[in-house]
Scaffold this motif. Sequence first.
Motif, PDB file in Angstrom:
ATOM      1  N   PRO A 326       0.856  -1.256  -0.086  1.00 54.94           N
ATOM      2  CA  PRO A 326       0.122  -0.117  -0.024  1.00 54.94           C
ATOM      3  C   PRO A 326       0.706   1.281   0.053  1.00 54.94           C
ATOM      4  N   VAL A 327       2.002   1.313   0.710  1.00 58.61           N
ATOM      5  CA  VAL A 327       2.902   2.405   0.777  1.00 58.61           C
ATOM      6  C   VAL A 327       3.455   2.568  -0.474  1.00 58.61           C
ATOM      7  N   THR A 328       4.004   1.556  -1.337  1.00 54.06           N
ATOM      8  CA  THR A 328       4.479   1.922  -2.545  1.00 54.06           C
ATOM      9  C   THR A 328       3.544   2.204  -3.609  1.00 54.06           C
ATOM     10  N   ALA A 329       2.571   1.606  -3.462  1.00 50.35           N
ATOM     11  CA  ALA A 329       1.297   2.027  -4.330  1.00 50.35           C
ATOM     12  C   ALA A 329       0.831   3.258  -4.295  1.00 50.35           C
ATOM     13  N   MET A 330       0.963   3.970  -3.095  1.00 53.37           N
ATOM     14  CA  MET A 330       0.782   5.304  -2.793  1.00 53.37           C
ATOM     15  C   MET A 330       1.792   6.303  -3.516  1.00 53.37           C
ATOM     16  N   ILE A 331       3.071   5.945  -3.174  1.00 52.73           N
ATOM     17  CA  ILE A 331       3.963   6.700  -3.709  1.00 52.73           C
ATOM     18  C   ILE A 331       3.910   6.530  -5.269  1.00 52.73           C
ATOM     19  N   GLU A 332       3.952   5.464  -5.823  1.00 55.14           N
ATOM     20  CA  GLU A 332       3.733   5.300  -7.344  1.00 55.14           C
ATOM     21  C   GLU A 332       2.799   6.275  -7.856  1.00 55.14           C
ATOM     22  N   GLY A 333       1.616   6.033  -7.290  1.00 62.19           N
ATOM     23  CA  GLY A 333       0.544   7.225  -7.705  1.00 62.19           C
ATOM     24  C   GLY A 333       1.003   8.623  -7.678  1.00 62.19           C
ATOM     25  N   ALA A 334       1.779   8.884  -6.631  1.00 60.69           N
ATOM     26  CA  ALA A 334       2.404  10.455  -6.572  1.00 60.69           C
ATOM     27  C   ALA A 334       3.240  10.716  -7.720  1.00 60.69           C
ATOM     28  N   VAL A 335       4.033   9.860  -8.022  1.00 59.51           N
ATOM     29  CA  VAL A 335       5.088  10.196  -9.169  1.00 59.51           C
ATOM     30  C   VAL A 335       4.663   9.930 -10.277  1.00 59.51           C
ATOM     31  N   GLY A 336       3.428   9.454 -10.577  1.00 52.64           N
ATOM     32  CA  GLY A 336       2.922   9.131 -11.775  1.00 52.64           C
ATOM     33  C   GLY A 336       3.313   7.649 -12.426  1.00 52.64           C
ATOM     34  N   ALA A 337       3.770   6.793 -11.563  1.00 55.52           N
ATOM     35  CA  ALA A 337       4.282   5.464 -12.241  1.00 55.52           C
ATOM     36  C   ALA A 337       2.958   4.794 -12.804  1.00 55.52           C
ATOM     37  N   PRO A 338       3.130   4.101 -14.018  1.00 56.68           N
ATOM     38  CA  PRO A 338       2.171   3.488 -14.800  1.00 56.68           C
ATOM     39  C   PRO A 338       1.961   2.077 -13.795  1.00 56.68           C
ATOM     40  N   TYR A 339       0.536   1.870 -13.357  1.00 58.60           N
ATOM     41  CA  TYR A 339       0.290   0.778 -12.493  1.00 58.60           C
ATOM     42  C   TYR A 339       0.153  -0.561 -13.256  1.00 58.60           C
ATOM     43  N   ASN A 340       0.152  -0.498 -14.741  1.00 63.14           N
ATOM     44  CA  ASN A 340      -0.062  -1.933 -15.498  1.00 63.14           C
ATOM     45  C   ASN A 340       1.146  -2.180 -16.164  1.00 63.14           C
ATOM     46  N   LYS A 341       2.371  -1.517 -15.846  1.00 65.61           N
ATOM     47  CA  LYS A 341       3.767  -1.924 -16.322  1.00 65.61           C
ATOM     48  C   LYS A 341       4.520  -2.204 -15.222  1.00 65.61           C
ATOM     49  N   LEU A 342       4.778  -3.599 -15.229  1.00 57.59           N
ATOM     50  CA  LEU A 342       5.524  -4.339 -14.110  1.00 57.59           C
ATOM     51  C   LEU A 342       6.858  -3.691 -14.000  1.00 57.59           C
ATOM     52  N   PHE A 343       7.651  -3.460 -15.029  1.00 59.44           N
ATOM     53  CA  PHE A 343       9.033  -3.046 -14.876  1.00 59.44           C
ATOM     54  C   PHE A 343       9.259  -1.614 -15.268  1.00 59.44           C
ATOM     55  N   SER A 344       8.318  -0.575 -15.017  1.00 55.64           N
ATOM     56  CA  SER A 344       8.677   0.762 -15.402  1.00 55.64           C
ATOM     57  C   SER A 344       9.794   1.325 -14.502  1.00 55.64           C
ATOM     58  N   ILE A 345      10.418   2.171 -14.831  1.00 55.78           N
ATOM     59  CA  ILE A 345      11.606   2.848 -14.295  1.00 55.78           C
ATOM     60  C   ILE A 345      10.915   3.281 -12.984  1.00 55.78           C
ATOM     61  N   LYS A 346      10.071   4.162 -13.023  1.00 55.93           N
ATOM     62  CA  LYS A 346       9.643   4.925 -11.660  1.00 55.93           C
ATOM     63  C   LYS A 346       9.158   3.700 -10.918  1.00 55.93           C
ATOM     64  N   ARG A 347       8.414   2.486 -11.233  1.00 60.46           N
ATOM     65  CA  ARG A 347       8.092   1.675  -9.987  1.00 60.46           C
ATOM     66  C   ARG A 347       8.990   0.988  -9.498  1.00 60.46           C
ATOM     67  N   ILE A 348      10.281   0.689 -10.104  1.00 63.59           N
ATOM     68  CA  ILE A 348      11.377   0.065  -9.748  1.00 63.59           C
ATOM     69  C   ILE A 348      12.264   0.879  -8.731  1.00 63.59           C
ATOM     70  N   ALA A 349      12.162   2.219  -9.423  1.00 63.75           N
ATOM     71  CA  ALA A 349      12.978   3.219  -8.358  1.00 63.75           C
ATOM     72  C   ALA A 349      12.417   3.379  -7.070  1.00 63.75           C
ATOM     73  N   VAL A 350      11.056   3.339  -7.132  1.00 61.32           N
ATOM     74  CA  VAL A 350      10.083   3.438  -6.034  1.00 61.32           C
ATOM     75  C   VAL A 350      10.412   2.440  -5.025  1.00 61.32           C
ATOM     76  N   ARG A 351      10.365   1.324  -5.308  1.00 65.52           N
ATOM     77  CA  ARG A 351      10.245   0.027  -4.596  1.00 65.52           C
ATOM     78  C   ARG A 351      11.791  -0.199  -4.134  1.00 65.52           C
ATOM     79  N   VAL A 352      12.635   0.136  -4.828  1.00 64.31           N
ATOM     80  CA  VAL A 352      14.008  -0.109  -4.537  1.00 64.31           C
ATOM     81  C   VAL A 352      14.383   0.929  -3.262  1.00 64.31           C
ATOM     82  N   CYS A 353      13.957   2.214  -3.492  1.00 63.65           N
ATOM     83  CA  CYS A 353      14.237   3.373  -2.523  1.00 63.65           C
ATOM     84  C   CYS A 353      13.282   2.879  -1.199  1.00 63.65           C
TER      85      CYS A 353
END
Length: 434
Positions: A326-353
């Motif tokens: 839930p936390v990573t999903a909230m951050i991804e929504g705030a930075v505009g990471a595509p929810y349907n793309k498993l390995f987007s740069i933003k999604r990976i960056a958010v979860r690694v951070c």
Amino acid sequence: MVEAIKLKPQVIQPDSEREMEGYESIETSSLLEGRSSVDTGTMGMLATALFIVGEMTGSGILGVPQALAYSGYSGIVLMFLCVAVATYTGLTLSRNWMHVRDQYPRCAKPYQCIGNSAFGRVGEVSVQVCASVTLVGGCCAYILIAAQSLSRFLSIEFEVDSVGDGTCVVIMALVFLVILLFGSGNDSLLVPVLATALSVIFTALIVYGIFLTGKAADYQPYQVTAKSWFLSFGKFLFAFGGHSAFPNFQKEMKKPRNFPGSVIIAFLIKLSLYIPVGIIGMLFFGECVRPNILNNIDPQFRVLNACILMLVAVQAIMSATILGNPVTAMIEGAVGAPYNKLFSIKRIAVRVCFVTTAIVICEAIPRFDLIMALIGGTTINTAVFILPSLFHIKLAKKDKWLTFKITLDTLSITFGLVAGCVCTYASVSTSWMN
């Protein structure tokens, strides 16, 4: 967590000025997801109870024995007091959600929606902060539990003592990151049901291991101090927390009005797990009981230890995944990471951070029991004992029991404020000393 169905919001004409203000605040805060008919969820009462049990129970089982030892026999009374107040506020939170749900469109974030209805943006942000800090803190506690289990497993089974807890934290955090990258962990009933089943199994094995180990030869009861008692208080608050997710569970039920039954069943299950392992651990080890009760089981029982440690590690990583998404999903929504793309740069960056931050916290505070006490005395305490009652006073409809309910709400808020002050002081001062 199953997401609410996204439909085009529809404007509703409420019946009073107060309702109009609440409805408009929900819409402008982007909490509104769309209209939904009553009873559109799929979960039954028992399935919902298992979600509640699977959320925070694992860490509570390992920490409750020391919490009882450090608070003495009065800790048993304190535990029942915590569960009684937590049950009441859980039922109060259920009433709050039914009030909002009946009058306004369905929300994607029900607890935040309740806060927004009661106190506008301030209420919404208060809930969001408490929920986020609780989820991050719970994540860190579970990573530490998994890391300590791995470290002890390597020491007992392979006599490898060179791999310390710090290294194991990094290893388990990387495992957590891989799971976090490849899935949400919240799309199925399987995860909480399996987490609950594992908790029941390793609780039984822990009790069996305590009896095999036997009572400590130099047994002495712990000399309870005010600080140790307050630390135990915070751990009990953590053990019976999880209210931040209650409205989410309730909105996914076939019959949301049955949610109070789920709360009662869940807390009875929690008590049935906490009481045996807590009392037996306290009576067998006394002042020698460790923050993690697994460290008190005699290492000569290698097979038993291996089974318990692996079950605990798996359950801990599963629970960390449930709390972290839930936390990573909230951050991804705030930075505009595509929810349907498993390995987007933003999604990976958010979860690694996120995982990197968790590692830093775990290395800075390498004791999950202190994290339990700190989070229990601050954000969990606020979300469990203060906000539900505060929101209820604001949202409650007039009835013949209103005065009595408000009196109980006031007592709950007072309980939460006192608990928050003393538990936070004890946990912060202990963390500073360590």
